[in-house]
Motif scaffolding. Structure first.
Motif, short mmCIF file in Angstrom:
data_model
loop_
_atom_site.label_atom_id
_atom_site.label_comp_id
_atom_site.label_asym_id
_atom_site.label_seq_id
_atom_site.Cartn_x
_atom_site.Cartn_y
_atom_site.Cartn_z
N PHE A 48 0.61 2.34 -4.65
CA PHE A 48 0.45 3.34 -3.57
C PHE A 48 0.35 4.72 -4.21
O PHE A 48 0.76 4.91 -5.36
CB PHE A 48 1.63 3.28 -2.58
N ASN A 50 1.46 8.10 -5.35
CA ASN A 50 2.84 8.56 -5.57
C ASN A 50 2.86 9.81 -6.42
O ASN A 50 1.84 10.21 -7.01
CB ASN A 50 3.69 7.44 -6.17
N SER A 85 9.95 4.75 2.02
CA SER A 85 8.62 4.58 2.61
C SER A 85 8.46 5.68 3.66
O SER A 85 8.96 5.56 4.78
CB SER A 85 8.54 3.20 3.26
N GLN A 103 6.61 7.55 -2.90
CA GLN A 103 5.33 7.43 -2.19
C GLN A 103 4.96 8.76 -1.53
O GLN A 103 5.80 9.41 -0.90
CB GLN A 103 5.45 6.32 -1.13
N ARG A 147 -3.22 5.60 -5.75
CA ARG A 147 -3.29 4.14 -5.70
C ARG A 147 -4.56 3.67 -6.42
O ARG A 147 -5.64 4.21 -6.21
CB ARG A 147 -3.33 3.73 -4.24
#
Ligand code: AMP
Ligand code: MG
Length: 410
Positions: A48, A50, A85, A103, A147
């Motif tokens: 993802f 980050n 998250s 994230q 990502r």
């Protein structure tokens, strides 16, 4: 007796081998094992978007005019530690405190490191401020790891036939491979032969020598990530050789390797035992050291008989056995890499393909080689002192000083 070139002998031997069967192993047991499948990524890496810094996730357009004299103040609406998250979506004028690896929230497209803000507290447990002042502009994407920047789902990241390295295990773990299909470890039964041989710890007797080959060859086999079954020393008689070979059969080895007893001499019993239950050929290979070589099968198990002289046994292993073990292991490249080295002295050769012991030193990026000690095939010290085997091609009788040759670094 057949006279073969080194490459003919190598090809003849290799043609009798294929890779051993495969098994599914837990990732932690896969070091040095050879992949039996291509590894295709099933996810992107990173997984993802980050942050690559501890700082504040922001919208780059919000801080385009920021500078130390007139910082841009943003409202801090969230705190995003690694592993969280985020559910928020940043609106214009908003920021979220974020930690390395956490994230990115929706709406943010860059991270401002803490050192470019008025909130330098990096403690993960600290409460984020209500507002943060940003001192510098950033570009969209700065201090973030999008990502898929490293790997895309569907990419083949590791190829079948690769011997797995520590970094490969790391990547496999990142991609979620808890088990991997690899070749099982081949097994080699190893024995020495000769009535003159004593165990290293035994009391010396007149006329006897210590069995050094089995120690050297066992470690060479292990250095190729292959299991050794030490069968011991065969005496120069039929029954002794036979009982060791039978043990090899019971141990289910993939190859039987021996040293000595393969030159055609009155006391060489290996041939008669093998031929009682298989076949064996003696070859003279156009090489030095290590001219005599035997290849055969005992009860369908391939057998390679190396010469007894220690340096010949070592060179024979490197020339004929290492590649064979690579083939058995399923490895696409089990052979040694050659480098070019420059001989500092004139080398005289006898026209056979020669593997000479040499010391190497580097000068201005060039590898310079000098032969070590006594080059006779029984002189192990000169091999101990060597950093490389120089390969003098067949047909060459003289390598002038200053000329380059291929070499294997030891
Ligand atoms: P052979 O091939 O039996 O004629 O042996 C050639 C030479 O290698 C002889 O000098 C042997 O004593 C020596 N040799 C044979 N086997 C070993 C061993 N395992 N360790 C050290 N030297 C050996
Ligand atoms: Mg012998």
């Amino acid at each position: 007796m057949t006279l073969l070139s080194v490459s003919e002998a190598r090809e003849r031997i290799l043609s009798h081998f294929q890779s051993v069967t495969t098994e599914s192993l837990p990732l932690a047991e896969c070091m040095n094992r050879v992949l039996a499948q291509d590894i295709t990524a099933e996810t992107d890496l990173p997984l993802f978007d980050n942050s690559s810094m501890d700082g504040f996730a922001i919208r780059a357009t919000d801080v385009a005019d920021a500078n130390p004299a007139s910082p841009r103040s943003l409202r801090v609406v969230a705190d995003i530690p690694a592993g969280a998250s985020p559910t928020i979506s940043l609106a214009p004028g908003e920021a979220a405190r974020i930690m390395t690896g956490a994230q990115m929230p929706n709406g943010a497209d860059a991270v401002v490191p803490v050192e470019d803000t008025d909130f330098e507290n990096r403690d993960a447990g600290s409460t984020p401020p209500d507002y943060v002042k940003i001192f510098k502009p950033v570009k969209s994407g700065d201090s973030t790891r999008p990502r898929g920047m490293d790997v895309h789902a569907g990419d083949v990241v590791l190829k079948k036939g690769r011997a797995l390295k520590p970094q490969d295990l790391g990547l496999l773990a990142m991609l979620g491979f808890a088990r991997v299909e690899v070749h099982r470890k081949p097994r080699v039964g190893l024995f020495s032969s000769g009535d003159e041989l004593l165990e290293v710890g035994a009391l010396l007797e007149s006329g006897k020598i210590r069995d050094s080959n089995s120690y050297m060859l066992a470690s060479l086999i292990e250095s190729a990530n292959v299991e050794v079954v030490r069968l011991g020393v065969a005496k120069d008689n039929f029954d002794s050789v036979k009982s060791l070979l039978e043990r090899a059969v019971n141990e289910n080895v993939d190859l039987i390797l021996s040293s000595a007893g393969v030159s055609v001499g009155a006391y060489d019993f290996v041939k008669s035992v093998i031929e009682s239950n298989g076949s064996m050929d003696f070859w003279r290979v156009d090489m030095r050291p290590g001219k005599p070589l035997a290849f055969g099968k005992y009860k369908k198990i391939p057998f390679i008989g190396l010469p007894g002289n220690p340096v010949s046994a070592f060179v024979g292993f490197e020339v004929f056995v290492r590649g064979t073990l690579g083939r058995l292991s399923g490895s696409l490249d089990g052979s040694r890499q050659t480098v070019r080295v420059r001989s500092e002295e004139e080398i005289n050769s006898d026209g056979r393909e020669s593997y000479l012991r040499a010391q190497i030193r580097e000068e201005n990026g060039i590898l310079l080689a000098r032969l070590t000690g006594h080059q006779g095939s029984g002189n192990l010290l000169s091999l101990v002192q060597a950093d490389a085997l120089l390969i003098i091609p067949a047909g060459v009788k003289c390598v002038p000083a200053g000329q380059e040759v291929d070499a294997w670094l030891l």
